[in-house]
Write a protein that holds these residues in place. Sequence first.
Motif, PDB file in Angstrom:
ATOM      1  N   ILE A   4       0.845  -1.207   0.000  1.00  0.00           N
ATOM      2  CA  ILE A   4       0.000   0.000   0.000  1.00  0.00           C
ATOM      3  C   ILE A   4       0.873   1.247   0.000  1.00  0.00           C
ATOM      4  O   ILE A   4       0.649   2.192  -0.774  1.00  0.00           O
ATOM      5  N   GLU A   5       1.899   1.263   0.853  1.00  0.00           N
ATOM      6  CA  GLU A   5       2.785   2.426   0.924  1.00  0.00           C
ATOM      7  C   GLU A   5       3.493   2.650  -0.399  1.00  0.00           C
ATOM      8  O   GLU A   5       3.653   3.790  -0.844  1.00  0.00           O
ATOM      9  N   ALA A   6       3.918   1.569  -1.049  1.00  0.00           N
ATOM     10  CA  ALA A   6       4.600   1.696  -2.335  1.00  0.00           C
ATOM     11  C   ALA A   6       3.664   2.284  -3.390  1.00  0.00           C
ATOM     12  O   ALA A   6       4.080   3.123  -4.198  1.00  0.00           O
ATOM     13  N   THR A  36      -1.505  14.333   2.952  1.00  0.00           N
ATOM     14  CA  THR A  36      -2.298  13.530   2.014  1.00  0.00           C
ATOM     15  C   THR A  36      -1.963  12.056   2.148  1.00  0.00           C
ATOM     16  O   THR A  36      -2.858  11.195   2.176  1.00  0.00           O
ATOM     17  N   MET A  37      -0.677  11.735   2.224  1.00  0.00           N
ATOM     18  CA  MET A  37      -0.246  10.334   2.328  1.00  0.00           C
ATOM     19  C   MET A  37      -0.750   9.690   3.620  1.00  0.00           C
ATOM     20  O   MET A  37      -1.188   8.537   3.627  1.00  0.00           O
ATOM     21  N   ILE A  38      -0.679  10.450   4.699  1.00  0.00           N
ATOM     22  CA  ILE A  38      -1.145   9.908   5.982  1.00  0.00           C
ATOM     23  C   ILE A  38      -2.647   9.643   5.934  1.00  0.00           C
ATOM     24  O   ILE A  38      -3.127   8.581   6.360  1.00  0.00           O
ATOM     25  N   ARG A  39      -3.407  10.590   5.389  1.00  0.00           N
ATOM     26  CA  ARG A  39      -4.858  10.409   5.291  1.00  0.00           C
ATOM     27  C   ARG A  39      -5.193   9.237   4.364  1.00  0.00           C
ATOM     28  O   ARG A  39      -6.120   8.459   4.654  1.00  0.00           O
ATOM     29  N   ALA A  40      -4.450   9.120   3.272  1.00  0.00           N
ATOM     30  CA  ALA A  40      -4.710   8.032   2.328  1.00  0.00           C
ATOM     31  C   ALA A  40      -4.394   6.689   2.956  1.00  0.00           C
ATOM     32  O   ALA A  40      -5.138   5.711   2.792  1.00  0.00           O
ATOM     33  N   TRP A  41      -3.293   6.606   3.678  1.00  0.00           N
ATOM     34  CA  TRP A  41      -2.901   5.340   4.321  1.00  0.00           C
ATOM     35  C   TRP A  41      -3.954   4.938   5.364  1.00  0.00           C
ATOM     36  O   TRP A  41      -4.358   3.774   5.430  1.00  0.00           O
ATOM     37  N   LYS A  42      -4.424   5.918   6.137  1.00  0.00           N
ATOM     38  CA  LYS A  42      -5.427   5.611   7.151  1.00  0.00           C
ATOM     39  C   LYS A  42      -6.767   5.227   6.533  1.00  0.00           C
ATOM     40  O   LYS A  42      -7.503   4.417   7.089  1.00  0.00           O
ATOM     41  N   GLY A  43      -7.086   5.835   5.373  1.00  0.00           N
ATOM     42  CA  GLY A  43      -8.386   5.585   4.771  1.00  0.00           C
ATOM     43  C   GLY A  43      -8.387   4.539   3.682  1.00  0.00           C
ATOM     44  O   GLY A  43      -9.426   4.310   3.041  1.00  0.00           O
ATOM     45  N   TYR A  44      -7.241   3.890   3.463  1.00  0.00           N
ATOM     46  CA  TYR A  44      -7.117   2.986   2.319  1.00  0.00           C
ATOM     47  C   TYR A  44      -8.088   1.807   2.401  1.00  0.00           C
ATOM     48  O   TYR A  44      -8.641   1.384   1.385  1.00  0.00           O
ATOM     49  N   GLN A  45      -8.299   1.286   3.588  1.00  0.00           N
ATOM     50  CA  GLN A  45      -9.180   0.127   3.728  1.00  0.00           C
ATOM     51  C   GLN A  45     -10.612   0.464   3.326  1.00  0.00           C
ATOM     52  O   GLN A  45     -11.344  -0.384   2.804  1.00  0.00           O
ATOM     53  N   GLY A  46     -11.016   1.717   3.532  1.00  0.00           N
ATOM     54  CA  GLY A  46     -12.354   2.124   3.152  1.00  0.00           C
ATOM     55  C   GLY A  46     -12.458   2.601   1.713  1.00  0.00           C
ATOM     56  O   GLY A  46     -13.557   2.880   1.232  1.00  0.00           O
ATOM     57  N   PHE A  47     -11.305   2.696   1.025  1.00  0.00           N
ATOM     58  CA  PHE A  47     -11.291   3.177  -0.362  1.00  0.00           C
ATOM     59  C   PHE A  47     -11.945   2.158  -1.300  1.00  0.00           C
ATOM     60  O   PHE A  47     -12.817   2.476  -2.093  1.00  0.00           O
ATOM     61  N   GLU A  48     -11.512   0.931  -1.204  1.00  0.00           N
ATOM     62  CA  GLU A  48     -12.119  -0.206  -1.914  1.00  0.00           C
ATOM     63  C   GLU A  48     -12.196  -0.010  -3.425  1.00  0.00           C
ATOM     64  O   GLU A  48     -13.043  -0.586  -4.094  1.00  0.00           O
TER      65      GLU A  48
END
Length: 319
Positions: A4-6, A36-48
Motif C-alpha cells: 500500500i505504501e509503495a 495527504t499520504m497519511i490520510r490516504a494510508w489511514k483511509g485505504y481500507q475504506g477506499f475499496e
Amino acid sequence: MTDIEAQLEAFRPELTGYCYRMLGSGFEAEDAVQDTMIRAWKGYQGFEGRSALRSWLYRIATNVCLTMLGSAQRRVRPMDLGPAGSGRATDPGEPRPEEIWVGPVPDEKLFERADPALVIAERESVRLAFVAALQLLPARQRAVLILREVLAWSAQEVAELLETSVPSVNSALQRARATIAAAEPAGADVYRPLDEGQRELLARYVAAFEEYDLAALTALLHEDATLSMPPLALWLRGHDDIAAWMSGTGSGCRGSRLVPTVASGLPAFGQYRVAASGDGHEPWALIVLEITDGRIAGVNNFLDTAALFPLFGLPPRLP
C-alpha cells in the motif's frame, strides 16, 4: 515498505507538483503531500477501489490544500509589492515573513520521468512567474485551472473531484484564464541541459559571478532585467541599478562560489560567500535565473539558506 505504501509513494512527485502550484511554497507542498499520504494510508481500507487511486489521492490533496489556503494570505514576489528600488540603497529594509513569498522547489521533488521532453514540458507550469500568477486566483479556481490546463483532466473529472457541476467547472476555468491572461506572467526558458546556447550562457554567468566581473555580468542581462532578494522586499531593475548594488551594498559577494541545481523548472545555483573566518565558503543565497531570448531577464536571490539548502541537498559549506 508495504504494498500500500509503495502504491501511494509512486504518486508523491506529481502530488508535490500539484500542491506546489496550489500553495506557492516548496515547504508547504511537502507538508500537504505528507498529510495527504497519511490520510490516504489511514483511509485505504475504506477506499475499496470505488474510483481510480490517482483521482482519490488528488481529491484528498485538493482538500488539504483548500484547507491550508483558507487561513493563508496570498504569496507574492517582491515585484508585486511596489516599484523598483535604487541600487545605491544602503538599507534594503527589514526581512518580511517567509509566509508571504512565492518560493522555489527542487525539480527532483517534482519529476521522476525518464523522458527529458516530458520533464521540460512539465517545467513550464512550475516556473516562478506562473506559480505567482496562480496565487491571484481564488483557491477553487486555482484547482480548476491546474487540473484542466496543466494536468489535462476532463471537465467531468474535475467536477467529480470538486463535487460540483460541469458548467460550474467551465465557468471557473473561463474566469481563471482571464485572470492569468491579464496578469501576463513573464515568460522564461525552463532548464534545458542539452541546449548548447543555454549551457554557454550559464557557464559565462558562473565565470563572471565567481570572478566578480560586473561588466561581463551585466552584459549577460537584459536591459530591464530584475534582481530580487526575498525575504527582502527591495528589488531592482536595469543594468545601472543592479551593477550599483553589486558594487556597493552587495560587494560582499565578491569571491563567491556557485554550485548548480534546478529550482522550479529554472536553472539555479547555491551561492557560497567567503566565510567571515576566511576558511572556506558559507551559504548565502539560492540564485534562480529567468532566461529569455538568450539573456538573463531575472535574478532571484532567495536568502533563507538555512531552510533552502537542506531542501535542495546543497552542502552546508564548501571547503
